[in-house]
Write a protein that holds these residues in place. Structure first.
Motif, PDB file in Angstrom:
ATOM      1  N   ASP A   1      -2.425  24.872  22.971  1.00  0.00           N
ATOM      2  CA  ASP A   1      -2.598  26.041  23.822  1.00  0.00           C
ATOM      3  C   ASP A   1      -2.888  27.273  22.983  1.00  0.00           C
ATOM      4  O   ASP A   1      -2.399  27.417  21.859  1.00  0.00           O
ATOM      5  N   VAL A   2      -3.689  28.169  23.540  1.00  0.00           N
ATOM      6  CA  VAL A   2      -4.127  29.370  22.836  1.00  0.00           C
ATOM      7  C   VAL A   2      -3.728  30.597  23.643  1.00  0.00           C
ATOM      8  O   VAL A   2      -4.069  30.705  24.820  1.00  0.00           O
ATOM      9  N   SER A   3      -2.993  31.523  23.027  1.00  0.00           N
ATOM     10  CA  SER A   3      -2.617  32.798  23.644  1.00  0.00           C
ATOM     11  C   SER A   3      -3.267  33.916  22.847  1.00  0.00           C
ATOM     12  O   SER A   3      -3.245  33.892  21.616  1.00  0.00           O
TER      13      SER A   3
ATOM     14  N   GLY B   1      -1.916  22.462  17.129  1.00  0.00           N
ATOM     15  CA  GLY B   1      -0.706  23.175  17.513  1.00  0.00           C
ATOM     16  C   GLY B   1      -1.094  24.441  18.242  1.00  0.00           C
ATOM     17  O   GLY B   1      -2.263  24.808  18.306  1.00  0.00           O
ATOM     18  N   PRO B   2      -0.111  25.142  18.797  1.00  0.00           N
ATOM     19  CA  PRO B   2      -0.410  26.367  19.540  1.00  0.00           C
ATOM     20  C   PRO B   2      -0.869  27.501  18.626  1.00  0.00           C
ATOM     21  O   PRO B   2      -0.450  27.589  17.472  1.00  0.00           O
ATOM     22  N   VAL B   3      -1.750  28.345  19.156  1.00  0.00           N
ATOM     23  CA  VAL B   3      -2.263  29.514  18.439  1.00  0.00           C
ATOM     24  C   VAL B   3      -1.903  30.743  19.254  1.00  0.00           C
ATOM     25  O   VAL B   3      -2.202  30.815  20.446  1.00  0.00           O
TER      26      VAL B   3
ATOM     27  N   ASP C   1      -1.429  38.834  14.176  1.00  0.00           N
ATOM     28  CA  ASP C   1      -2.102  39.829  15.002  1.00  0.00           C
ATOM     29  C   ASP C   1      -3.577  39.466  15.190  1.00  0.00           C
ATOM     30  O   ASP C   1      -4.065  39.359  16.294  1.00  0.00           O
ATOM     31  N   HIS C   2      -4.292  39.314  14.088  1.00  0.00           N
ATOM     32  CA  HIS C   2      -5.722  38.988  14.102  1.00  0.00           C
ATOM     33  C   HIS C   2      -5.874  37.619  13.453  1.00  0.00           C
ATOM     34  O   HIS C   2      -5.516  37.438  12.292  1.00  0.00           O
ATOM     35  N   VAL C   3      -6.393  36.660  14.212  1.00  0.00           N
ATOM     36  CA  VAL C   3      -6.546  35.294  13.719  1.00  0.00           C
ATOM     37  C   VAL C   3      -8.025  34.930  13.766  1.00  0.00           C
ATOM     38  O   VAL C   3      -8.673  35.077  14.805  1.00  0.00           O
ATOM     39  N   ILE C   4      -8.542  34.462  12.633  1.00  0.00           N
ATOM     40  CA  ILE C   4      -9.924  33.989  12.547  1.00  0.00           C
ATOM     41  C   ILE C   4      -9.856  32.509  12.173  1.00  0.00           C
ATOM     42  O   ILE C   4      -9.282  32.155  11.143  1.00  0.00           O
ATOM     43  N   ILE C   5     -10.457  31.653  13.024  1.00  0.00           N
ATOM     44  CA  ILE C   5     -10.398  30.216  12.783  1.00  0.00           C
ATOM     45  C   ILE C   5     -11.810  29.647  12.704  1.00  0.00           C
ATOM     46  O   ILE C   5     -12.634  29.892  13.590  1.00  0.00           O
TER      47      ILE C   5
ATOM     48  N   GLN D   1      -1.428  21.885  10.830  1.00  0.00           N
ATOM     49  CA  GLN D   1      -0.706  21.138  11.860  1.00  0.00           C
ATOM     50  C   GLN D   1       0.611  21.848  12.095  1.00  0.00           C
ATOM     51  O   GLN D   1       1.566  21.680  11.342  1.00  0.00           O
ATOM     52  N   GLY D   2       0.635  22.688  13.126  1.00  0.00           N
ATOM     53  CA  GLY D   2       1.802  23.503  13.440  1.00  0.00           C
ATOM     54  C   GLY D   2       1.364  24.735  14.195  1.00  0.00           C
ATOM     55  O   GLY D   2       0.179  24.941  14.455  1.00  0.00           O
ATOM     56  N   GLU D   3       2.337  25.573  14.546  1.00  0.00           N
ATOM     57  CA  GLU D   3       2.040  26.807  15.281  1.00  0.00           C
ATOM     58  C   GLU D   3       1.441  27.847  14.356  1.00  0.00           C
ATOM     59  O   GLU D   3       1.861  27.995  13.208  1.00  0.00           O
TER      60      GLU D   3
END
Length: 131
Positions: free
Chosen positions: A94-96, A75-77, A65-69, A59-61
């Motif tokens: 929101d996802v950037s 929260g924003p990614v 560089d490389h994010v695997i979820i 729960q948070g931002e």
């Protein structure tokens, strides 16, 4: 393009059953299996990998560089290079991203915003369901 670059090693783990309250800053690689109530940010000056497993809740931002979820993020990614959304990924925010790989079953409740460098178009890859 992104697959040729060597991944930084995962040197830190937030294990299942752990609960962190507060912001986290890390370098290289971090795997989250527990709960984090705060922002998770990688050092922008070095290559970074963040893995949020199926059992994890953040729960948070989230920023690396490389994010695997494959777990839950509220929260924003921000993925400065590549964002991989596995089948059980749940994002409320929101996802950037610069490049996105999304598997069937992943859910985003928010806006998708490509990070553009100059006039380039974002790289999108639809992952085939291998089941």
């Amino acid at each position: 393009m992104f697959g040729k670059k060597a991944q930084p090693p995962i040197k830190s783990l937030i294990a299942t059953g752990s609960r962190i309250e507060g912001d986290i800053k890390f370098t290289e690689g971090l795997r989250v299996d527990g709960e984090v109530f705060g922002d998770i940010r990688a050092n922008p000056e070095s290559s970074s990998l963040l893995v949020i497993s199926e059992a994890a809740t953040v729960q948070g931002e989230v920023q690396a560089d490389h994010v695997i979820i494959n777990g839950t993020v509220r929260g924003p990614v921000i993925a400065r290079e590549l964002l991989e959304l596995q089948p059980k990924a749940q994002i409320e925010g929101d996802v950037s991203y610069r490049a996105l790989e999304m598997h069937q079953g992943a859910v985003i409740s928010g806006q998708l915003k490509p990070l553009l460098v100059g006039e380039e178009k974002p790289l999108l890859k639809l992952a085939a369901n291998n089941n």
